[in-house]
Scaffold this active site. Structure first.
Site, PDB file in Angstrom:
ATOM      1  CG  ASP A   1      27.882-104.086  47.022  1.00  0.00           C
ATOM      2  OD1 ASP A   1      26.641-103.703  46.791  1.00  0.00           O
ATOM      3  OD2 ASP A   1      28.653-103.250  46.901  1.00  0.00           O
TER       4      ASP A   1
ATOM      5  CG  HIS B   1      25.290-103.579  50.564  1.00  0.00           C
ATOM      6  ND1 HIS B   1      25.975-102.544  50.160  1.00  0.00           N
ATOM      7  CD2 HIS B   1      25.729-103.809  51.917  1.00  0.00           C
ATOM      8  CE1 HIS B   1      26.878-102.258  50.714  1.00  0.00           C
ATOM      9  NE2 HIS B   1      27.076-103.025  51.792  1.00  0.00           N
TER      10      HIS B   1
END
Length: 391
Positions: A215, A238
């Site tokens: 993430d 991310h």
């Protein structure tokens, strides 16, 4: 942390502080409190007992987890301590495989804490990732590996977090907390494993660290101010994100964030600001600087997304009430993994204000590179590639 020349002395000074915290400290070894490095015995009670003894003692004190492999259930380590305290992790601590709590290791209301030692927290999150349904269940709870709640005047240096079940490190309500040379690692398919998530805190810095996870490498929630991210290597993941913002009514502003001298490799996003379109209340994100950033095959290198709506869980017909202003993107270069290297999509109700781009050079290896802007009138200087759309 304004430049390399200014940051280097600070970096070594903080390393010195971490070393000085152990020198002349009284050491409480968890092996003297019933701990065992057999990888099977639950060491939670031994760690807690050593901490309580160290915290209640006068002067500088050190909780030592020596080299070896340790199993531990959830541990809450609380202040207020009678002096500076160090958590010296030299070994490897493993979490239970089964999910059984919201947090694993928690440091709460501690002043002058040093976490150091070169060891690692292993969340053993593989089973949790396979069963993760947080995109469908709003009440799902997976344990954060290491929490820092209301910790002040403290340093975390030279430790690692691997394979967390959810967030690796969560920072809440902290002040003057520094992360130096931290290593965070989990595979790209480990969902919801943000590297470091920061919320409602001030004076937080993350420097000279390596983060690869499933993430955001670093995510900043509401209520943050004076945040510095410097010299971070990010990927997979991310990217480095401010937000998401605007989901809840009681959110405080985000002010004063500097992301500088970082490299992002193979990430889904580069530097990102994201807000929900159906914000229940007006909010602010201001004084945000992204400077000297290298992108290596990043899917969305520069992105402001005020229509952030994961899993179709919001009303895209509404417009975000978060006012984004005073944003600088400077000296950002490298390669994009998609044709759109710059995407600045702002709110119709509160268009972005005072957005500046300078010296941008982002190329797409697959062909032509483009940019998208909406509800913003950015100022540009120097080379901008890809060029922004004409007004």
């Amino acid at each position: 942390m304004g430049s390399n020349s200014n940051s280097t002395p600070l970096f070594f000074f903080i390393l010195y502080l971490a070393w000085a915290a152990i020198v002349d400290a009284t050491t409480f070894n968890i092996l003297d409190f019933g701990g065992a490095s057999d990888g099977k015995t639950d060491n939670a009670k031994a760690i807690k007992s050593a901490w309580v003894k160290a915290c209640s003692s006068q002067g500088k004190n050190n909780v030592l987890i020596p080299k070896g492999t340790y199993l531990s259930g959830p541990v809450l380590l609380e202040g207020k301590c009678n002096g500076p305290i160090t958590f010296q992790l030299q070994g490897l601590i493993k979490a239970p495989v089964d999910v059984n709590s919201y947090s694993w290791f928690s440091f709460s209301r501690v002043d002058q804490l040093t976490v150091t030692g070169g060891g690692a927290f292993d969340g053993q999150g593989q089973k949790a990732w396979a069963n993760n349904n947080c995109d469908k269940d709003p009440n799902c709870k997976l344990p954060i590996s290491v929490r820092f709640d209301f910790v002040t005047n403290s340093v975390v240096q030279g430790i690692s977090s691997i394979n967390s079940k959810a967030f690796h490190i969560n920072v809440l309500g902290c002040k003057d907390l520094k992360f130096i040379s931290v290593r965070i690692s989990a595979p790209a398919n480990s969902r919801n494993t943000d590297g470091i998530h920061i919320g409602e805190s001030t004076g937080i810095s993350v420097a000279h660290s390596t983060i690869g996870t499933g993430d955001d490498c670093i995510s900043l929630g509401p209520g943050n101010s004076d945040i510095n991210i410097f010299g971070v290597q990010c990927g997979p993941g991310h990217g480095i994100s401010i937000g998401s913002l605007g989901k809840y009514r009681n959110e405080e502003p985000v002010r004063g964030v500097v992301v500088q001298h970082c490299t992002l490799t193979g990430t889904d996003n580069g530097v990102r600001i994201k807000t929900w379109p159906d914000s229940p209340k007006q909010g602010i994100a201001a004084n945000l600087t992204f400077d000297d950033i290298i992108m290596k095959n990043v899917l969305n290198p520069i992105i402001i997304d005020q229509q952030y709506c994961p899993w179709g869980s919001c009303n895209l017909k509404k417009s975000s009430l978060i006012q984004i202003s005073k944003v600088k993107f400077n000296n950002i270069r490298g390669t994009s993994a998609s044709p759109v290297a710059i995407s600045i999509v702002c709110s119709k109700t509160f268009p972005c204000q005072d957005v500046e781009l300078s010296e941008i050079n982002l190329k797409y290896n697959g062909g032509d590179t483009s940019s998208i802007t909406s509800n913003v009138d950015p100022r540009v200087s120097g080379q901008i590639f890809p060029p922004l759309p004409s007004a």
